[in-house]
Design a protein around this motif. Structure first.
Motif, PDB file in Angstrom:
ATOM      1  N   TYR A 282      -9.710  -1.236  -4.768  1.00  0.00           N
ATOM      2  CA  TYR A 282      -9.639   0.160  -4.376  1.00  0.00           C
ATOM      3  C   TYR A 282     -10.898   0.886  -4.841  1.00  0.00           C
ATOM      4  O   TYR A 282     -11.357   0.710  -5.960  1.00  0.00           O
ATOM      5  CB  TYR A 282      -8.399   0.869  -4.955  1.00  0.00           C
TER       6      TYR A 282
ATOM      7  N   CYS B 110       0.406   5.033   1.634  1.00  0.00           N
ATOM      8  CA  CYS B 110      -0.483   5.769   2.549  1.00  0.00           C
ATOM      9  C   CYS B 110      -0.100   7.245   2.625  1.00  0.00           C
ATOM     10  O   CYS B 110       0.998   7.634   2.226  1.00  0.00           O
ATOM     11  CB  CYS B 110      -0.399   5.163   3.953  1.00  0.00           C
TER      12      CYS B 110
ATOM     13  N   ASP C  81      -3.378   0.834  -3.526  1.00  0.00           N
ATOM     14  CA  ASP C  81      -2.595  -0.396  -3.374  1.00  0.00           C
ATOM     15  C   ASP C  81      -1.879  -0.625  -4.697  1.00  0.00           C
ATOM     16  O   ASP C  81      -2.411  -0.343  -5.774  1.00  0.00           O
ATOM     17  CB  ASP C  81      -3.443  -1.579  -2.921  1.00  0.00           C
TER      18      ASP C  81
ATOM     19  N   PRO D  89      -4.624   0.252   6.329  1.00  0.00           N
ATOM     20  CA  PRO D  89      -4.317  -1.141   5.984  1.00  0.00           C
ATOM     21  C   PRO D  89      -4.575  -2.131   7.110  1.00  0.00           C
ATOM     22  O   PRO D  89      -4.883  -3.300   6.851  1.00  0.00           O
ATOM     23  CB  PRO D  89      -2.817  -1.108   5.650  1.00  0.00           C
TER      24      PRO D  89
ATOM     25  N   ILE E 112      -5.161   4.775   3.077  1.00  0.00           N
ATOM     26  CA  ILE E 112      -4.612   4.210   1.847  1.00  0.00           C
ATOM     27  C   ILE E 112      -4.862   5.122   0.639  1.00  0.00           C
ATOM     28  O   ILE E 112      -6.003   5.357   0.255  1.00  0.00           O
ATOM     29  CB  ILE E 112      -5.215   2.814   1.587  1.00  0.00           C
TER      30      ILE E 112
ATOM     31  N   CYS F 247       0.858  -1.196   0.000  1.00  0.00           N
ATOM     32  CA  CYS F 247       0.000   0.000   0.000  1.00  0.00           C
ATOM     33  C   CYS F 247       0.887   1.237   0.000  1.00  0.00           C
ATOM     34  O   CYS F 247       2.057   1.177   0.379  1.00  0.00           O
ATOM     35  CB  CYS F 247      -0.884   0.037   1.243  1.00  0.00           C
TER      36      CYS F 247
END
Length: 369
Positions: free
Chosen positions: A245, A92, A101, A255, A98, A90
């Motif tokens: 996503y 962030c 990904d 996550p 997030i 991921c």
């Protein structure tokens, strides 16, 4: 509202020729199905399916400090990768939620490729470009790069029939990649995928994708290959409990609660979101993403409220559909941590009707090794 015209991949004419139903998706005109979602889903589980995923974004970082920039932007430990190895992770923000990904590919210590989701390409391109400034070279190669996924238990048989040196790709380890010639097309093939099946994802030049597509379809025809659209891609990944996503993860989720704590390596050193994620890890989670089976008569869908047995709203369904392989109506959703144990019963609000459901162990489907 975004009034930009929908884009087409270099395979658009191939989809039309195959009778695909085309729908708008993440700013692109993409095939949702050809012969039918269940038919295509079963082809991938039993033989092979081929997907056009050229709408995904490809970001490249090169230079002496490229590895440091990549590692700073992702939660997983990119420093552990060797040449020719890939990694799911991921990315962030400072709050630990997030941004996207990703799959990170290490070509060499000084040459990295990042694949991001189509809906996040602009955001992630800008994010990586900012971090790379004054440290390494950054290129958004999405418009020059096509991506085709070949998935299923017979995927490597298809490659063996495709010509070039594709037969040797069966030697690739999971999450490793190398260059190859498939038919007459020079490619990079990675043993990765988004279906729960074995197979490869194949990068090639944008204009070479139609030749690659036709070669693979031709090679796979005697083996039962099917062109496969976004509809089956969704049911396949849901059975394998792979997050989407915009549904299961986004900028409101972290996550840890999403069950992706395994890609968060706080011990590796500094990265964006590390402090926030350490705090999140140190406290009890308010909620968790769970897998569930609808035991009553109904299908859970994205956005449906989840309720306790008393009828009070307690969570949200993030993904849901019938699972063609498992033969059950399944879903993912966020529930309070106290309700996240396997066996917990609750209700799904299916358009005003409360339908019984139960938390189950995931993945719903796991292929035999």
């Amino acid at each position: 509202m975004n009034d930009a015209p929908l884009r087409r991949t270099s395979l658009y004419a191939e989809h039309v020729a195959l009778g695909a139903r085309i729908v708008p998706f993440a700013g692109w005109e993409m095939p949702v199905q050809y012969t039918g979602i269940v038919d295509e889903h079963q082809a991938v589980r039993t033989a092979a399916g081929i997907f056009d995923v050229s709408h995904m974004g490809e970001l490249r970082l090169r230079g002496e400090y490229a590895s440091h920039v990549v590692d700073y932007l992702v939660t997983n430990d990119a420093k552990k990768l060797v040449d020719g190895q890939a990694m799911y992770t991921c990315s962030c923000n400072e709050r630990g939620v997030i941004l996207d990904d990703l799959i990170v590919y290490r070509h060499t210590q000084d040459d990295w490729l990042i694949v991001c989701n189509a809906s996040n390409r602009e955001k992630m391109s800008a994010h990586f470009a900012r971090a790379a400034k004054d440290h390494c070279e950054f290129l958004d190669e999405s418009d020059q790069t096509a991506l085709v996924a070949l998935q299923g238990p017979r995927a490597f048989e298809v490659l063996a029939r495709a010509g070039g040196d594709a037969a040797g790709l069966v030697e690739l380890k999971s999450f490793h990649f190398r260059t190859a010639t498939i038919g007459n097309v020079r490619c990079t093939a990675a043993r990765t995928g988004y279906t729960g099946e074995d197979g490869v994802e194949i990068f090639c030049a944008w204009d070479d994708a139609p030749a690659l597509w036709r070669t693979l379809l031709g090679a796979g025809k005697p083996l039962g290959i099917k062109a496969t659209g976004l509809g089956a891609r969704d049911t396949l990944r849901l059975e394998a409990r792979l997050s989407l996503y915009g549904n299961d993860i986004d900028e409101t989720t972290n996550p840890i609660e999403a069950g992706l704590g395994w890609v968060v390596k706080v011990e590796k050193g500094d990265f964006i979101g590390r402090a926030a994620l350490m705090e999140i890890k140190a406290r009890p989670l308010p909620r968790k993403l769970v897998g569930f089976e609808v035991t009553g008569r109904g299908v859970a869908r994205h956005g449906y409220p989840l309720r306790g047995l008393d009828g009070q709203e307690v969570g949200i369904c993030t993904s849901g559909s019938p699972g063609p392989t498992v033969g059950k109506n399944i879903g993912l959703g966020y529930l309070p941590a106290a309700m996240a144990e396997v066996g917990t019963q609750f209700l799904v609000d299916c358009r005003g009707k409360n339908i019984e459901a139960v938390v189950v162990k995931t993945p719903f489907y796991k292929r035999a090794k």
